[in-house]
Design an enzyme around this catalytic site. Structure first.
Site, PDB file in Angstrom:
ATOM      1  N   TYR A   1      -8.320 -15.371  -0.552  1.00 54.43           N
ATOM      2  CA  TYR A   1      -6.973 -15.530  -1.091  1.00 54.43           C
ATOM      3  C   TYR A   1      -6.386 -16.782  -0.449  1.00 54.43           C
ATOM      4  O   TYR A   1      -6.133 -16.803   0.758  1.00 54.43           O
ATOM      5  CB  TYR A   1      -6.105 -14.321  -0.754  1.00 54.43           C
ATOM      6  CG  TYR A   1      -6.424 -13.068  -1.550  1.00 54.43           C
ATOM      7  CD1 TYR A   1      -5.616 -12.679  -2.616  1.00 54.43           C
ATOM      8  CD2 TYR A   1      -7.524 -12.274  -1.236  1.00 54.43           C
ATOM      9  CE1 TYR A   1      -5.895 -11.539  -3.348  1.00 54.43           C
ATOM     10  CE2 TYR A   1      -7.807 -11.130  -1.959  1.00 54.43           C
ATOM     11  CZ  TYR A   1      -6.988 -10.765  -3.013  1.00 54.43           C
ATOM     12  OH  TYR A   1      -7.273  -9.634  -3.738  1.00 54.43           O
TER      13      TYR A   1
ATOM     14  N   TYR B   1      -4.899  -2.163   0.890  1.00 51.92           N
ATOM     15  CA  TYR B   1      -5.869  -2.859   0.042  1.00 51.92           C
ATOM     16  C   TYR B   1      -7.056  -1.965  -0.297  1.00 51.92           C
ATOM     17  O   TYR B   1      -7.506  -1.914  -1.451  1.00 51.92           O
ATOM     18  CB  TYR B   1      -6.350  -4.136   0.729  1.00 51.92           C
ATOM     19  CG  TYR B   1      -7.016  -5.118  -0.212  1.00 51.92           C
ATOM     20  CD1 TYR B   1      -6.291  -6.124  -0.833  1.00 51.92           C
ATOM     21  CD2 TYR B   1      -8.374  -5.028  -0.491  1.00 51.92           C
ATOM     22  CE1 TYR B   1      -6.893  -7.019  -1.709  1.00 51.92           C
ATOM     23  CE2 TYR B   1      -8.987  -5.911  -1.361  1.00 51.92           C
ATOM     24  CZ  TYR B   1      -8.248  -6.913  -1.971  1.00 51.92           C
ATOM     25  OH  TYR B   1      -8.850  -7.787  -2.845  1.00 51.92           O
TER      26      TYR B   1
ATOM     27  N   HIS C   1     -17.562  -4.705   0.140  1.00 58.09           N
ATOM     28  CA  HIS C   1     -16.947  -5.697   1.014  1.00 58.09           C
ATOM     29  C   HIS C   1     -16.160  -4.985   2.107  1.00 58.09           C
ATOM     30  O   HIS C   1     -15.409  -4.052   1.828  1.00 58.09           O
ATOM     31  CB  HIS C   1     -15.995  -6.603   0.230  1.00 58.09           C
ATOM     32  CG  HIS C   1     -16.683  -7.572  -0.672  1.00 58.09           C
ATOM     33  ND1 HIS C   1     -16.049  -8.661  -1.225  1.00 58.09           N
ATOM     34  CD2 HIS C   1     -17.965  -7.639  -1.110  1.00 58.09           C
ATOM     35  CE1 HIS C   1     -16.899  -9.347  -1.980  1.00 58.09           C
ATOM     36  NE2 HIS C   1     -18.072  -8.730  -1.922  1.00 58.09           N
TER      37      HIS C   1
ATOM     38  N   PRO D   1      -1.952  -8.650 -10.477  1.00 58.33           N
ATOM     39  CA  PRO D   1      -3.316  -8.397 -10.000  1.00 58.33           C
ATOM     40  C   PRO D   1      -3.576  -8.809  -8.561  1.00 58.33           C
ATOM     41  O   PRO D   1      -4.671  -8.553  -8.048  1.00 58.33           O
ATOM     42  CB  PRO D   1      -4.181  -9.212 -10.966  1.00 58.33           C
ATOM     43  CG  PRO D   1      -3.274 -10.307 -11.445  1.00 58.33           C
ATOM     44  CD  PRO D   1      -1.910  -9.706 -11.507  1.00 58.33           C
TER      45      PRO D   1
ATOM     46  N   LYS E   1      -4.749  -3.456  -7.838  1.00 60.48           N
ATOM     47  CA  LYS E   1      -4.395  -2.046  -7.923  1.00 60.48           C
ATOM     48  C   LYS E   1      -4.426  -1.458  -9.335  1.00 60.48           C
ATOM     49  O   LYS E   1      -4.338  -0.237  -9.487  1.00 60.48           O
ATOM     50  CB  LYS E   1      -2.980  -1.834  -7.346  1.00 60.48           C
ATOM     51  CG  LYS E   1      -2.892  -2.053  -5.859  1.00 60.48           C
ATOM     52  CD  LYS E   1      -3.638  -0.968  -5.104  1.00 60.48           C
ATOM     53  CE  LYS E   1      -3.884  -1.334  -3.670  1.00 60.48           C
ATOM     54  NZ  LYS E   1      -5.288  -1.392  -3.319  1.00 60.48           N
TER      55      LYS E   1
END
Length: 402
Positions: free
Chosen positions: A196, A380, A72, A288, A292
């Site tokens: 998200y 990220y 992604h 979560p 990580k």
């Protein structure tokens, strides 16, 4: 029995450590209280940082990952009736994430270790560690394993961290007033990238495990009863929180796994005592939201592998002395990022209008400022691995030349 490194726990941290040590010519024995079937089916994280992917590929266990993993190059932040893409390919060129389940990583590592004659012992009981200061050994099932070093890779509830004497470790912890209800469903993902979603009803995450399997999460109150969430209610709530932009429809399907996970931040300092070294969830937990957990475990293992290789090559203890400090620098960066993502996207108090306005203001900033979006993107996808830590931050390693 004797080995060079005794490893407690056959999760990603313990298995990867064993494999990387094998590649350096260092022997190990992995002890796991669960069955092989259990650890290969245990569903956990599924987002791999660029550095984690590179590590697995370089270690020779990335063939299936590269074939079946889903790369992604961005994520979507969805709030206020609109979706906003964070484009990794523009903000952090050459770095991305790959969606590939933790249990798949575990399967690949177990297969690689067994093919190379690795010693992994499942279903062991009564595991205990002893003489951590100078001559460590592990007992289990009436047997004894002597070793030079013990790696505690047995998770937050394992036996390794509690074996350190009282007063040596300092714990930093924060518990959140909500949990995640997670499901796996036999339905194709409704979007090509992770979503998200921040809403007044709470957070939701649209993810995936394969082209046929989708992964979803819902923010629910801490201590929620899973029985209160039949499939129909789960899909209805997911639709309410995700179908907030024009033209988006959430596909539904058979839910074949569900569970509720509390959210916690936790760090223990230092991550070592004598000849015991903690790695992964045994030393730190992150919520979560920032994806990580397993990635931090891989980073710990890389540092420990390099330090042990130096120790066995020339007797140098300096890298082992600096293990904790080297790991904690990255751990605290990930702690902050995970806390930040959690506070940015979750509903803490539905009656706190001021807090909701602050959330919206910062979401507007992240989605309109390239500098702010770049900060999110580079954290990220994973920051580069750090250089060794100066000696003044070292923790003395018990023992000398092996």
């Amino acid at each position: 029995m004797r080995t060079q490194v005794g490893i407690i726990g056959a999760g990603p941290a313990g298995l990867l450590l064993s494999h990387l040590l094998h590649l350096r010519g260092i022997s190990s024995v992995v002890l796991e209280r669960r069955s092989r079937e259990y650890v290969e089916r245990r569903v956990r994280a599924g987002v791999l940082e660029q550095g984690t992917v590179d590590t697995l590929v370089e270690a020779g266990v990335g063939e299936r990952l590269l074939r079946e993993g889903l790369p992604h190059s961005g994520i979507e932040l969805r709030y206020g009736g609109a979706g906003h893409r964070i484009p990794f390919e523009k903000l952090v060129p050459g770095r991305a994430i790959t969606v590939y389940g933790q249990q798949e990583v575990v399967k690949d590592l177990i297969a690689a270790r067994l093919a190379a004659g690795g010693d992994i012992r499942f279903d062991v009981d009564d595991v205990a560690v002893h003489s951590l200061e100078d001559a460590p050994y592990v007992t289990f099932g009436g047997q004894r394993l002597d070793c030079d070093v013990i790696a505690g890779c047995d998770g937050f509830h394992g036996i390794s961290r509690p074996a350190v004497p009282d007063g040596v470790l300092t714990a930093y912890e924060r518990e959140y007033p909500f949990a995640w209800l997670g499901i796996l469903a036999r339905v194709a993902p409704s979007a090509e990238e992770l979503i998200y979603a921040q809403t007044e009803r709470g957070f939701a995450l649209h993810s995936m495990r394969s082209p046929e399997i989708s992964r979803f999460y819902l923010q629910v109150p801490a201590g929620e009863d899973l029985a209160a969430w039949p499939d129909e209610r789960i899909w209805a709530e997911l639709k309410t929180r995700l179908e907030t932009v024009p033209g988006f429809t959430l596909a539904t399907g058979e839910i074949f796994e569900k569970g509720i996970t509390p959210l916690r931040s936790f760090v223990t300092e230092p991550m070592q005592y004598g000849r015991l070294f903690l790695a992964g969830d045994a030393a730190h937990i992150v919520p979560p939201t920032g994806a990580k957990g397993m990635n931090l475990a891989v980073a710990d293992v890389r540092v420990l592998t390099d330090a042990l290789a130096r120790f066995y090559a020339d007797g140098s203890t300096e890298p082992l002395d600096g293990y904790s400090a080297a790991c904690l620098k990255r751990v605290w960066r990930a702690q902050h990022f995970s806390w930040w993502m959690t506070t940015l996207l979750h509903t803490f108090d539905s009656d706190d209008a001021y807090a909701r306005r602050l959330q919206t203001s910062y979401l507007d900033y992240v989605t309109s400022s390239e500098a702010a979006a770049t900060t999110l993107a580079e954290n990220y996808v994973g920051l580069p691995y750090d250089a060794p830590v100066p000696a003044e931050h070292a923790v003395p390693f018990s023992g000398g030349t092996p």
